[in-house]
Design a protein around this motif. Sequence first.
Motif, PDB file in Angstrom:
ATOM      1  N   UNK A 172       3.348  11.954   0.321  1.00  0.00           N
ATOM      2  CA  UNK A 172       4.573  11.190   0.116  1.00  0.00           C
ATOM      3  C   UNK A 172       5.645  11.575   1.139  1.00  0.00           C
ATOM      4  N   UNK A 173       6.247  10.557   1.741  1.00  0.00           N
ATOM      5  CA  UNK A 173       7.370  10.656   2.669  1.00  0.00           C
ATOM      6  C   UNK A 173       6.978  11.114   4.069  1.00  0.00           C
ATOM      7  N   UNK A 174       5.706  11.358   4.316  1.00  0.00           N
ATOM      8  CA  UNK A 174       5.288  11.757   5.664  1.00  0.00           C
ATOM      9  C   UNK A 174       5.172  10.533   6.563  1.00  0.00           C
ATOM     10  N   UNK A 175       5.713  10.654   7.765  1.00  0.00           N
ATOM     11  CA  UNK A 175       5.574   9.619   8.783  1.00  0.00           C
ATOM     12  C   UNK A 175       4.393   9.981   9.674  1.00  0.00           C
ATOM     13  N   UNK A 205      -6.464   2.343   4.740  1.00  0.00           N
ATOM     14  CA  UNK A 205      -5.701   3.310   3.947  1.00  0.00           C
ATOM     15  C   UNK A 205      -5.996   3.043   2.472  1.00  0.00           C
ATOM     16  N   UNK A 206      -6.244   4.116   1.727  1.00  0.00           N
ATOM     17  CA  UNK A 206      -6.479   3.967   0.292  1.00  0.00           C
ATOM     18  C   UNK A 206      -5.888   5.165  -0.445  1.00  0.00           C
ATOM     19  N   UNK A 207      -5.608   5.006  -1.741  1.00  0.00           N
ATOM     20  CA  UNK A 207      -5.111   6.146  -2.523  1.00  0.00           C
ATOM     21  C   UNK A 207      -6.100   7.305  -2.477  1.00  0.00           C
ATOM     22  N   UNK A 208      -5.548   8.505  -2.562  1.00  0.00           N
ATOM     23  CA  UNK A 208      -6.370   9.710  -2.415  1.00  0.00           C
ATOM     24  C   UNK A 208      -5.857  10.774  -3.374  1.00  0.00           C
ATOM     25  N   UNK A 209      -6.755  11.650  -3.812  1.00  0.00           N
ATOM     26  CA  UNK A 209      -6.359  12.777  -4.639  1.00  0.00           C
ATOM     27  C   UNK A 209      -5.665  12.332  -5.911  1.00  0.00           C
ATOM     28  N   UNK A 210      -4.441  12.824  -6.112  1.00  0.00           N
ATOM     29  CA  UNK A 210      -3.695  12.527  -7.325  1.00  0.00           C
ATOM     30  C   UNK A 210      -3.285  11.056  -7.433  1.00  0.00           C
ATOM     31  N   UNK A 211      -3.394  10.320  -6.324  1.00  0.00           N
ATOM     32  CA  UNK A 211      -2.986   8.906  -6.345  1.00  0.00           C
ATOM     33  C   UNK A 211      -4.121   7.955  -6.682  1.00  0.00           C
ATOM     34  N   UNK A 212      -5.347   8.453  -6.788  1.00  0.00           N
ATOM     35  CA  UNK A 212      -6.470   7.573  -7.120  1.00  0.00           C
ATOM     36  C   UNK A 212      -6.224   6.924  -8.486  1.00  0.00           C
ATOM     37  N   UNK A 213      -6.363   5.610  -8.520  1.00  0.00           N
ATOM     38  CA  UNK A 213      -6.115   4.869  -9.749  1.00  0.00           C
ATOM     39  C   UNK A 213      -4.670   4.463  -9.923  1.00  0.00           C
ATOM     40  N   UNK A 214      -3.822   4.840  -8.964  1.00  0.00           N
ATOM     41  CA  UNK A 214      -2.397   4.509  -9.037  1.00  0.00           C
ATOM     42  C   UNK A 214      -2.007   3.587  -7.871  1.00  0.00           C
ATOM     43  N   UNK A 215      -0.816   3.032  -7.957  1.00  0.00           N
ATOM     44  CA  UNK A 215      -0.332   2.141  -6.913  1.00  0.00           C
ATOM     45  C   UNK A 215       0.465   2.928  -5.868  1.00  0.00           C
ATOM     46  N   UNK A 216       0.146   2.701  -4.602  1.00  0.00           N
ATOM     47  CA  UNK A 216       0.851   3.347  -3.486  1.00  0.00           C
ATOM     48  C   UNK A 216       1.498   2.277  -2.617  1.00  0.00           C
ATOM     49  N   UNK A 217       2.342   2.733  -1.708  1.00  0.00           N
ATOM     50  CA  UNK A 217       3.037   1.804  -0.841  1.00  0.00           C
ATOM     51  C   UNK A 217       3.301   2.454   0.519  1.00  0.00           C
ATOM     52  N   UNK A 218       2.980   1.750   1.593  1.00  0.00           N
ATOM     53  CA  UNK A 218       3.319   2.203   2.942  1.00  0.00           C
ATOM     54  C   UNK A 218       4.251   1.199   3.598  1.00  0.00           C
ATOM     55  N   UNK A 219       5.080   1.702   4.500  1.00  0.00           N
ATOM     56  CA  UNK A 219       5.898   0.837   5.352  1.00  0.00           C
ATOM     57  C   UNK A 219       5.446   1.081   6.785  1.00  0.00           C
ATOM     58  N   UNK A 220       5.112   0.017   7.476  1.00  0.00           N
ATOM     59  CA  UNK A 220       4.550   0.093   8.823  1.00  0.00           C
ATOM     60  C   UNK A 220       5.455  -0.605   9.826  1.00  0.00           C
ATOM     61  N   UNK A 221       5.639  -0.001  10.979  1.00  0.00           N
ATOM     62  CA  UNK A 221       6.412  -0.602  12.064  1.00  0.00           C
ATOM     63  C   UNK A 221       5.548  -0.699  13.310  1.00  0.00           C
ATOM     64  N   UNK A 243       5.004   5.177   7.086  1.00  0.00           N
ATOM     65  CA  UNK A 243       5.477   6.196   6.153  1.00  0.00           C
ATOM     66  C   UNK A 243       4.963   5.845   4.766  1.00  0.00           C
ATOM     67  N   UNK A 244       4.521   6.864   4.039  1.00  0.00           N
ATOM     68  CA  UNK A 244       4.096   6.668   2.651  1.00  0.00           C
ATOM     69  C   UNK A 244       5.339   6.689   1.777  1.00  0.00           C
ATOM     70  N   UNK A 245       5.834   5.507   1.416  1.00  0.00           N
ATOM     71  CA  UNK A 245       7.095   5.395   0.697  1.00  0.00           C
ATOM     72  C   UNK A 245       6.914   5.400  -0.826  1.00  0.00           C
ATOM     73  N   UNK A 246       5.681   5.334  -1.287  1.00  0.00           N
ATOM     74  CA  UNK A 246       5.403   5.406  -2.724  1.00  0.00           C
ATOM     75  C   UNK A 246       3.991   5.935  -2.904  1.00  0.00           C
ATOM     76  N   UNK A 247       3.836   6.907  -3.803  1.00  0.00           N
ATOM     77  CA  UNK A 247       2.528   7.501  -4.044  1.00  0.00           C
ATOM     78  C   UNK A 247       2.472   8.932  -3.532  1.00  0.00           C
ATOM     79  N   UNK A 248       1.656   9.758  -4.166  1.00  0.00           N
ATOM     80  CA  UNK A 248       1.616  11.177  -3.801  1.00  0.00           C
ATOM     81  C   UNK A 248       0.808  11.435  -2.537  1.00  0.00           C
ATOM     82  N   UNK A 249      -0.341  10.753  -2.382  1.00  0.00           N
ATOM     83  CA  UNK A 249      -1.106  10.944  -1.151  1.00  0.00           C
ATOM     84  C   UNK A 249      -2.097   9.809  -0.972  1.00  0.00           C
ATOM     85  N   UNK A 250      -2.381   9.529   0.308  1.00  0.00           N
ATOM     86  CA  UNK A 250      -3.368   8.519   0.675  1.00  0.00           C
ATOM     87  C   UNK A 250      -4.230   9.100   1.789  1.00  0.00           C
ATOM     88  N   UNK A 251      -5.336   8.415   2.069  1.00  0.00           N
ATOM     89  CA  UNK A 251      -6.195   8.847   3.169  1.00  0.00           C
ATOM     90  C   UNK A 251      -6.348   7.687   4.145  1.00  0.00           C
TER      91      UNK A 251
END
Length: 578
Positions: free
Chosen positions: A543-546, A558-574, A520-528
């Motif tokens: 953001x928030x999509x599982x 996985x890397x930041x994408x679109x509006x998240x480029x240059x920003x910090x993102x966070x995923x939680x993986x199980x 789940x993308x728990x922080x950041x607007x979008x990633x690819x």
Amino acid sequence: MSVSNYDKFPATTLSGYIRLGWDNILPEFERLIRSHGPVLAVETYVGIHLSEIVEALRQLAPDLLLQTPDLFKTTSDVETMTQRFVTDDPIFGYRSSLTLSDYLDEKKVAEIEQLLRDTPDRTAVIIGPGASLVAPPFAPIIYADLARWEHQQRMKNNAVSALGIDIRDTGFSNQHKRAYFNDWPVCDAHKKTLFDRVSYWLDTHVPTQPKLIDKATFFEGIERTVNKPFRVVPYFAPAPWGGQWMKEMFHLDKDERNYGWCFDCVPEENSLLFDIDGERFELPSINLVFLRSRELLGEPVESRFGQEFPIRFDFLDTMGGGYLSFQVHPTTTFIKDHFGMSYTQDESYYMMEAKKNATVYLGLKNRVNRDAMASDLRRAACGELVFDTEKYANKWPAKKHDHFLIPAGTVHCSGPEGVVLEISATPNHFTFKMWDWGRVGLDGKPRPINVERGLQVIDWNRDTTYTKNQLFNVISTIDEGDGWKEERTGLHPNEFIETRRHTFSTKVTHRGNGSVHVLNLVEGEEVVVESDTQAFEPFVVHYAETFIVPAQIDQYSIRPWGKSIGKTCMTLKAYIRF
């Protein structure tokens, strides 16, 4: 975080055969009868609106139109046959070992089989659960499938009968119990035997808007899905304690009083969507698990869990809402002995969002008086007092990105003003509510309380000291590099799910290591999500999509994408520990 671009209808895109509406579907059925013989079998999952399909099939003017419920044993016989699985308990039963053949009256079926042999030129359409068991072996099969989430909506509206018995007037809880412990396992077991025999799949999730795809398109969709990251279709539900966060964040119906749950990775219940040349076709996502369990789960996971998806993600929203019930989940021994399940609902709460006063109850206080707690719970259940939760359980402040681990046997409860990403093992029906704050359910009736069962499974050693040291923010750094960090956030050693949190502003590489991944993308607007070998097309996550990464994808990034480029993102993986 601004309002999310959360996609409520994620789909696998492909080209293929699809027909919309009865006017375009019935000619295909006529062709099947002309080319393959006079008998057509239309199998249906429990919960299908049989009457709509029957009325459509009447337009074919067959010499014989048979509905399998008319060939079932009597209601009394079905009640007797299923009683040991359904039980008299208001919520819980025991996993069924029945088959659809057990429902059929042998004498009635023999009469139909003889009639078809005696009149070989007579056209016949047989419809309903078990239709293929009544039809001759040469008869082509249409399968009208249904996702469990939609079946549950129909049960809430008292709109459909159960398998072989009409219990529409007995309330949702009783209908759901029968479906969970008996009807779904029976229908799933039968469906598994038919995948290679079904000629066409029928989608009737939306009444009066049927859609039909052929066998080749069905399997093309399955293959495309299991070879890339994908999402199942989330569904949302109100709750007695529900909040307002998801309503705004995910653009949900503002007229709904609240949304307490978002089930966005429960393959046993969610739908899977195929986008076939611009048209959506809906089917149960569990079909993918049944058909491609090894590729999806990984061989070690499949060997342990079989054709079950063992990881479950969902949201619990209490922003502007209330407390969940004070509860506990059964131990593995208890759930196996009492309900016939092979593993239990270990879980965790990851705080997706939290206001300053957000809290979580977790674990018992040190030196708690067991007898006093048991007495107070029993008296509260009878309405004699208001249970003093803080007298017996730890109430912890909760902030964004905290992680609370909840192995089975641990008392717990999420409080108001938070959004929990609940990560759990799949058996999702086994919550022993011991105190529900004196409220009623959305139906206006008291919610079932299970004090006695709860007291049997509480681990009384899970006290303040234990909880603080082993269950609350047990986070350690695993590895880090330029622009990224990987942390271990649990779960507890008793649980078979491992979770890893990645914080990153650049590309992070993930390795499958033999297990399906749920993220789940728990922080950041979008990633690819990308494959360095171009094994699949880039997959954008908001953001928030599982999303699910099948085990056969050995490596992805996985890397930041679109509006998240240059920003910090966070995923939680199980994933599953070995």
